[in-house]
Design an enzyme around this catalytic site. Structure first.
Site, PDB file in Angstrom:
ATOM      1  CB  CYS A  34       1.580  24.267 -13.904  1.00  0.00           C
ATOM      2  SG  CYS A  34       2.582  25.186 -15.053  1.00  0.00           S
ATOM      3  CG  ASP A 439     -37.947  13.974   0.775  1.00  0.00           C
ATOM      4  OD1 ASP A 439     -38.251  15.163   0.591  1.00  0.00           O
ATOM      5  OD2 ASP A 439     -38.094  13.083  -0.083  1.00  0.00           O
TER       6      ASP A 439
END
Ligand SMILES: [Zn+2]
Length: 494
Positions: A34, A439
């Site tokens: 599960c 940047d």
């Protein structure tokens, strides 16, 4: 891979969705495995064993649960984007299974011995490469049975089973039911159009869908992509077939809904893998947040932007063209240029509202006169040089990609610099540590530091620097675009 038993136990008892896909629970009495979120009654700790992957549980002889459907669990986060032999192997298996050459072929591709590869898989995933490939095939077949109305013969082909008999045998052995019985259980209600498939793609919460959609909307190439009414839609082309896909958010299920219209079911497994990468569904926000919130500059936005993902892309070539167009112009300006390229050079294709074209192929752009749509000669030549390199196979975004080598190959093209290469690594390769340190916005938002200072500071953000980039960009979202810059440092994410 060492699982922390106590942690697994706590997550299992709390049905904590943040751990979904990070381990699986096998129940000794029922021989079923599960997900941590399974709604079934929890059993005693002494009755369960934890496995790091579904394949490991399957190889140990457990069958997948029909209630929590392990086939839908988010991918294993530990391997997303890293460059180890195991993660490279997983990437190849997820793209093409073990079709060509089996484990031996896979090992040869990776430049290691087959026995060594098996050992690595067992050590880190608890399962052999063939068990991983077999589990992937079965899981995808199960999804197609449950979620589509595709005829079983085609499910067998689409999931990579050579013939229907092998498919039937495998499904019966694992699920103890025939494919038809499983489909009846799934209670299909929605009527589906021909060649249209719906998938539920689960993620580990939180997921910041609004920011994802905003990012994609601002950069959506007119005619090729459209963001409308909370959904993202785009035209797609793969192996000479065309179609489109549409993705929306289903918060109640911790899932995205993907609708794919495509006339070649054999490509579905690839398309779905691509959508998962595009929407960064394997990300494990809790690990990312834990690392990044230690920096005071990031702490506030880690909290405010919980579940932020790094947007990927459908096609690496298209994304790189787009990044080149974005150099030294605003996001809006680049979007306009991309739309013009699609309209002038893309094939006409109108599968859904807002979509009119396919993005042009490298073959077409390699010889295209791009000054006709308003590109400078130099930038047009950069796009053409990229198209030639991709056409010739010198640059590839799929298969066995070496992150470092691809960056170097991109930078060899005149007009492509480190910023663009990092941006492409971030969005086309899903490298979680990609970092365009030059940047301007990053530097400003990290406290007006120099590139070198930023690089030094970002060492502490590894291996999640792409997420730090997204967080720092978020804080400039509402500001006016930066003035044009001279150097090859584009403003705010082309
Ligand atoms: Zn279950």
């Amino acid at each position: 891979m060492q699982l922390d038993q106590q942690l697994c136990s706590r997550a299992r008892l709390a049905r904590d969705a943040r751990f979904d896909g990070k381990f699986f629970i096998a129940v000794l009495t029922t021989r079923i495995y599960c997900r941590p979120i399974c709604p079934a009654r929890t059993c005693k700790e002494s009755n369960v064993v934890y496995y790091p992957t579904a394949a490991a549980a399957a190889e140990a002889g457990y069958r997948p649960c029909l209630r929590c459907r392990p086939e839908c669990s988010p991918g294993c986060p530990a391997w997303a984007g890293t460059q180890t032999t195991v993660s490279r192997a997983l990437r190849l298996i997820s793209e093409s299974g073990l079709e060509d050459g089996g484990v031996e072929g896979l090992a040869e591709h990776l430049g290691v011995g087959a026995r060594h590869l098996r050992r690595l898989f067992l050590k880190h995933l608890g399962a052999s490469p063939s068990a991983v490939a077999q589990t992937r095939r079965l899981h995808f077949a199960k999804q197609l049975i449950d979620e589509t109305t595709l005829p079983m013969v085609q499910v067998a082909v689409a999931a990579g089973f050579g013939c229907v008999r092998r498919f039937n045998d495998a499904i019966r052995k694992v699920y103890r039911r025939t494919p038809t019985q499983i489909r009846r259980l799934a209670r299909q209600t929605a009527i589906q159009r021909e060649n249209a498939y719906r998938f539920q793609l689960d993620f580990r919460p939180p997921y910041n869908w609004n920011r994802m959609l905003e990012f994609l909307a601002a950069r959506a190439t007119p005619g090729v992509e459209a963001v409308q009414a909370g959904s993202y839609r785009r035209s797609i082309s793969f192996n000479d077939h065309h179609g489109f896909l549409e993705v929306s958010f289903d918060e109640s299920r911790n899932a995205l809904k993907a609708c794919v219209q495509f006339d070649d079911p054999r490509s579905l497994i690839f398309i779905i893998e691509r959508v998962r990468a595009m929407f960064d569904l394997n990300a494990d926000w809790s690990s990312i947040a834990k690392t990044l919130r230690a920096d005071p500059v990031l702490a506030k936005s880690v909290h405010a932007e919980a579940g932020l993902r790094v947007p990927g892309c459908w096609n690496g070539f298209e994304l790189t063209v787009r990044a080149i167009l974005g150099q030294q112009v605003s996001v809006k300006g680049a979007t306009t240029l991309a739309g013009r390229i699609a309209e002038a050079f893309g094939q006409r294709f109108e599968p859904a509202p807002g979509l009119t074209h396919l993005f042009p192929t490298p073959e077409i752009l390699a010889g295209a006169d791009l000054t006709s749509i308003g590109l400078t000669r130099a930038r047009g030549e950069t796009v053409r040089a990229l198209a030639r390199a991709v056409r010739a196979g010198r640059i590839r975004f799929e298969g066995l990609v070496d992150f470092g080598a691809l960056r170097a190959q991109l930078c060899e093209i005149p007009g492509i610099g480190p910023w663009t290469a990092e941006y492409v690594a971030m969005r086309a390769l899903s490298d979680p540590d990609a970092f365009p340190s030059g940047d301007l916005h990053l530097r400003r938002n990290a406290g007006d530091c120099t590139q070198r200072e930023l690089e030094r500071r970002s060492e502490a953000w590894r291996p999640w620097r792409a997420y730090a980039t997204m967080l720092l960009w978020q804080s400039v979202r509402d500001e006016p675009p930066a003035p044009p810059v001279r150097r090859q440092v584009p403003a705010f994410a082309s």
